[in-house]
Design a protein around this motif. Structure first.
Motif, PDB file in Angstrom:
ATOM      1  N   CYS A 146      -0.328  -5.823  -2.376  1.00 26.36           N
ATOM      2  CA  CYS A 146       0.543  -4.671  -2.626  1.00 26.36           C
ATOM      3  C   CYS A 146      -0.077  -3.765  -3.686  1.00 26.36           C
ATOM      4  CB  CYS A 146       1.923  -5.132  -3.090  1.00 26.36           C
ATOM      5  SG  CYS A 146       2.909  -5.957  -1.816  1.00 26.36           S
ATOM      6  N   GLU A 147       0.421  -2.530  -3.749  1.00 30.99           N
ATOM      7  CA  GLU A 147       0.113  -1.619  -4.844  1.00 30.99           C
ATOM      8  C   GLU A 147       1.410  -1.335  -5.590  1.00 30.99           C
ATOM      9  OE1 GLU A 147      -2.224   1.863  -3.836  1.00 30.99           O
ATOM     10  OE2 GLU A 147      -2.905   0.870  -2.007  1.00 30.99           O
ATOM     11  N   VAL A 148       1.389  -1.546  -6.898  1.00 35.53           N
ATOM     12  CA  VAL A 148       2.544  -1.291  -7.756  1.00 35.53           C
ATOM     13  C   VAL A 148       2.124  -0.191  -8.722  1.00 35.53           C
ATOM     14  CG1 VAL A 148       4.183  -2.292  -9.385  1.00 35.53           C
ATOM     15  CG2 VAL A 148       3.306  -3.676  -7.490  1.00 35.53           C
ATOM     16  N   VAL A 149       2.718   0.995  -8.594  1.00 33.66           N
ATOM     17  CA  VAL A 149       2.219   2.158  -9.320  1.00 33.66           C
ATOM     18  C   VAL A 149       3.374   2.970  -9.902  1.00 33.66           C
ATOM     19  CG1 VAL A 149       0.175   2.289  -7.844  1.00 33.66           C
ATOM     20  CG2 VAL A 149       2.182   3.617  -7.250  1.00 33.66           C
ATOM     21  N   GLY A 150       3.057   3.701 -10.963  1.00 35.56           N
ATOM     22  CA  GLY A 150       3.953   4.724 -11.465  1.00 35.56           C
ATOM     23  C   GLY A 150       5.251   4.223 -12.054  1.00 35.56           C
ATOM     24  N   SER A 151       5.190   3.229 -12.967  1.00 32.00           N
ATOM     25  CA  SER A 151       6.414   2.718 -13.576  1.00 32.00           C
ATOM     26  C   SER A 151       6.609   3.302 -14.970  1.00 32.00           C
ATOM     27  CB  SER A 151       6.373   1.195 -13.689  1.00 32.00           C
ATOM     28  OG  SER A 151       7.496   0.720 -14.402  1.00 32.00           O
ATOM     29  N   SER A 152       7.851   3.657 -15.289  1.00 30.57           N
ATOM     30  CA  SER A 152       8.179   4.124 -16.633  1.00 30.57           C
ATOM     31  C   SER A 152       8.383   2.966 -17.604  1.00 30.57           C
ATOM     32  CB  SER A 152       9.454   4.971 -16.578  1.00 30.57           C
ATOM     33  OG  SER A 152      10.562   4.191 -16.144  1.00 30.57           O
ATOM     34  N   ASN A 168      -3.311  -7.823  -5.637  1.00 37.02           N
ATOM     35  CA  ASN A 168      -2.555  -6.579  -5.754  1.00 37.02           C
ATOM     36  C   ASN A 168      -3.280  -5.598  -6.673  1.00 37.02           C
ATOM     37  OD1 ASN A 168       0.123  -7.565  -4.455  1.00 37.02           O
ATOM     38  ND2 ASN A 168      -0.334  -9.109  -5.999  1.00 37.02           N
ATOM     39  N   THR A 169      -2.909  -4.328  -6.578  1.00 36.48           N
ATOM     40  CA  THR A 169      -3.340  -3.312  -7.527  1.00 36.48           C
ATOM     41  C   THR A 169      -2.125  -2.849  -8.303  1.00 36.48           C
ATOM     42  OG1 THR A 169      -5.181  -2.553  -6.146  1.00 36.48           O
ATOM     43  CG2 THR A 169      -4.357  -1.026  -7.805  1.00 36.48           C
ATOM     44  N   ILE A 170      -2.208  -2.938  -9.629  1.00 36.51           N
ATOM     45  CA  ILE A 170      -1.116  -2.543 -10.521  1.00 36.51           C
ATOM     46  C   ILE A 170      -1.681  -1.493 -11.458  1.00 36.51           C
ATOM     47  CG2 ILE A 170       0.579  -3.342 -12.204  1.00 36.51           C
ATOM     48  CD1 ILE A 170       0.165  -6.196 -11.046  1.00 36.51           C
ATOM     49  N   GLN A 171      -1.172  -0.266 -11.389  1.00 31.26           N
ATOM     50  CA  GLN A 171      -1.781   0.789 -12.195  1.00 31.26           C
ATOM     51  C   GLN A 171      -0.778   1.899 -12.515  1.00 31.26           C
ATOM     52  OE1 GLN A 171      -5.033   2.628 -10.111  1.00 31.26           O
ATOM     53  NE2 GLN A 171      -3.793   3.233  -8.376  1.00 31.26           N
ATOM     54  N   GLY A 172      -1.109   2.646 -13.573  1.00 28.30           N
ATOM     55  CA  GLY A 172      -0.237   3.734 -13.971  1.00 28.30           C
ATOM     56  C   GLY A 172       1.107   3.237 -14.472  1.00 28.30           C
ATOM     57  N   ILE A 173       1.068   2.209 -15.346  1.00 26.82           N
ATOM     58  CA  ILE A 173       2.276   1.554 -15.837  1.00 26.82           C
ATOM     59  C   ILE A 173       2.455   1.909 -17.316  1.00 26.82           C
ATOM     60  CG2 ILE A 173       3.460  -0.648 -16.096  1.00 26.82           C
ATOM     61  CD1 ILE A 173       2.753   0.091 -13.165  1.00 26.82           C
ATOM     62  N   ALA A 174       3.665   2.320 -17.700  1.00 28.43           N
ATOM     63  CA  ALA A 174       3.889   2.778 -19.069  1.00 28.43           C
ATOM     64  C   ALA A 174       3.810   1.645 -20.079  1.00 28.43           C
ATOM     65  CB  ALA A 174       5.245   3.475 -19.174  1.00 28.43           C
ATOM     66  N   ASN A 175       4.234   0.449 -19.697  1.00 27.53           N
ATOM     67  CA  ASN A 175       4.248  -0.664 -20.657  1.00 27.53           C
ATOM     68  C   ASN A 175       3.301  -1.769 -20.171  1.00 27.53           C
ATOM     69  OD1 ASN A 175       4.854  -2.218 -22.848  1.00 27.53           O
ATOM     70  ND2 ASN A 175       6.973  -2.607 -22.304  1.00 27.53           N
ATOM     71  N   ALA A 176       3.821  -2.870 -19.638  1.00 29.39           N
ATOM     72  CA  ALA A 176       2.987  -3.986 -19.187  1.00 29.39           C
ATOM     73  C   ALA A 176       2.857  -3.987 -17.672  1.00 29.39           C
ATOM     74  CB  ALA A 176       3.576  -5.317 -19.651  1.00 29.39           C
ATOM     75  N   GLY A 177       1.661  -4.279 -17.194  1.00 36.67           N
ATOM     76  CA  GLY A 177       1.456  -4.333 -15.755  1.00 36.67           C
ATOM     77  C   GLY A 177       2.240  -5.446 -15.099  1.00 36.67           C
ATOM     78  N   LEU A 178       2.124  -6.663 -15.658  1.00 38.09           N
ATOM     79  CA  LEU A 178       2.845  -7.822 -15.121  1.00 38.09           C
ATOM     80  C   LEU A 178       3.348  -8.645 -16.294  1.00 38.09           C
ATOM     81  CD1 LEU A 178       1.747 -10.131 -12.197  1.00 38.09           C
ATOM     82  CD2 LEU A 178       2.795 -11.057 -14.247  1.00 38.09           C
ATOM     83  N   LEU A 179       4.643  -8.920 -16.315  1.00 36.12           N
ATOM     84  CA  LEU A 179       5.250  -9.771 -17.336  1.00 36.12           C
ATOM     85  C   LEU A 179       5.873 -10.979 -16.659  1.00 36.12           C
ATOM     86  CD1 LEU A 179       6.390 -10.528 -20.125  1.00 36.12           C
ATOM     87  CD2 LEU A 179       8.294  -8.954 -19.681  1.00 36.12           C
ATOM     88  N   SER A 180       5.373 -12.169 -17.005  1.00 36.91           N
ATOM     89  CA  SER A 180       5.959 -13.426 -16.538  1.00 36.91           C
ATOM     90  C   SER A 180       6.580 -14.136 -17.728  1.00 36.91           C
ATOM     91  CB  SER A 180       4.895 -14.319 -15.904  1.00 36.91           C
ATOM     92  OG  SER A 180       5.387 -15.642 -15.733  1.00 36.91           O
TER      93      SER A 180
END
Length: 450
Positions: A146-152, A168-180
């Protein structure tokens, strides 16, 4: 028969027709169900939330994969049910966030698969701590391709998850890309994480305990520290209170603070990562941890290559082995304690072995052993240190404990090959040549200086 141009064009046309038929036709019942059968229409311009939610609910109830054809779907918050299998065409199926608390969310939703989707938050406002994807208490979770993009806010937020987040591609994220948080057996592997405002991948627990997450094979680039602080932001991979975590074989570049930062994370393994252009400590084990293995990493450009520290808070027990560390800087990021060191290859304090590392270009010291009285039982053997102001700096402050410094090769040190210090201040001559003298707690032998 030798193919000619006419035969080639005919075959190419037939192949294109078959491919177009496969893409545009609804999947067979064996493969799943096409969401268009529920009135979900790509590119309609209207809100598809109600129709797509109905499709998700019915498909999940029958444990049937649900397919979304290429195109853009405008949606609000979609609820994931146990058994949801939501598939798109990789790079072509886009869910565009209209409004709500998340784009996709679920709790207690075991056996969920998300694959081949572009999940675009369009930087629309999200509640504090939320992400484009929010999933809690889920087993056998799969987020793939998946692509996860453009999060505030965040990109992906998982709480109590078991499963894998892969490719996956995670980009353009205001805070953390992935939080577990509070993972129950999670694999975070082979993802691209870039241009995040504060952290790349965070593996956290609400209380210190076993976690066991594997973070492997990811490419992480361009992690800023927009929220400021002294190290809680600006990290490619941040492990906090999570024990037994493996971080290996990641490629990390251009981070404001650390490539891998373990805070109160016991039995942390940091192995075979390639790290370039880190603003602070590249590889960090700090505060109340017991046990860290930092080995076979490459660090090119950082304020400090490796730090195993905070014996004053119980931080102890590590091996630092077989790393290459070079091109260190004597500058630290804004917000850090100005009394903290910089220009250091490796720094350790307690119950640790440092062996087989190669360090070149350290403005302050190749290796520092202890800080003030916080030194206990450190062995530094078989390292190669070149072009450092001090090759090895060992604390001789009142109360400092024992260290063995043996069989190291130290070349082109300015102040001395092995120097006793009180905090930052050198207080001895070169003990590689003169011996330990009155410091009976030090064993210095077999070192080669040139």
């Amino acid at each position: 028969m030798r193919p000619n141009r006419r035969h080639f064009l005919a075959l190419a046309g037939a192949a294109a027709t078959v491919a177009a038929t496969r893409v545009n036709a609804a999947p067979s019942s064996a493969a799943g169900v096409d969401a268009s059968q529920f009135g979900v229409q790509a590119g309609s311009g209207g809100d598809q939330t109600r129709a797509l939610q109905k499709a998700i609910d019915q498909a999940a109830g029958s444990r049937t994969p649900l397919w979304l054809q290429p195109g853009t779907y405008r949606v609000g918050t979609l609820k994931l049910q146990a058994g949801t299998q939501l598939f798109g065409v990789r790079g072509a199926t886009r869910l565009l966030f209209n409004d709500g608390s998340a784009l996709l969310e679920g709790a207690g939703c075991d056996n969920v698969t998300l694959s081949g989707l572009i999940l675009d938050g369009v930087s629309r406002p999200l509640p504090e701590g939320r992400g484009i994807i929010n999933i809690a208490a889920a087993r056998n979770l799969r987020i793939l391709d998946c692509e996860v993009v453009g999060s505030s806010r965040q990109g992906i937020v998982l709480d109590g998850a078991e499963g894998e987040v892969r490719s996956n591609t995670i980009q353009g994220i205001a805070n953390a890309g992935l939080l577990s948080v509070n993972a129950r057996g999670l694999i975070i592997a082979d993802n691209i994480v870039r241009t995040c405002g504060n952290n790349g991948i965070q593996v956290w627990r609400s209380e210190s305990g076993n976690d066991g997450t594997i973070v492997s094979g990811n490419r992480i680039d361009g992690i800023a520290a927009r929220a400021g602080g002294s190290g809680q932001n600006g990290n490619a991979i941040n492990v906090f209170r999570a024990n037994n975590v493996y971080v290996g074989n990641n490629r990390i570049t251009n981070v404001a603070f650390s490539a891998v930062r373990g805070n109160s994370a016991s039995n942390l393994q940091v192995v075979a990562n390639n790290c370039q252009s880190c603003g602070e400590v590249a590889l960090y084990a700090e505060f109340g941890f017991e046990g860290a293995v930092i080995s076979q990493n490459v660090v090119d450009g950082a304020s400090i290559g490796v730090a195993v520290t905070n014996f004053d808070h119980g931080g102890r027990m590590a091996t630092v082995q077989g790393n290459i560390i070079r091109n260190l800087s004597n500058r630290r990021p804004v917000g850090t304690d100005p009394n903290d060191g910089a220009g250091i290859g490796i720094g350790v304090e307690a119950d640790s072995a440092v062996t087989g590392n190669v360090i070149e270009g350290a403005p302050l010291a190749g290796i520092t052993i202890g800080w003030g009285r916080f030194l206990r039982d450190v062995s530094v053997t078989g390292n190669v240190i070149r072009r450092a102001n001090m090759g090895i700096a060992v604390s001789v402050s009142a109360g400092a404990g024992a260290a063995v410094i043996a069989d190291n090769l130290i070349a082109e040190s300015t102040v001395g090959a092995i120097v006793g210090t009180e905090l930052k201040r050198p207080v001895t001559g070169d003990m590689a040549r003169d011996g330990a003298g009155r410091f009976a707690q030090l064993a210095i032998t077999g070192n080669r200086v040139r």
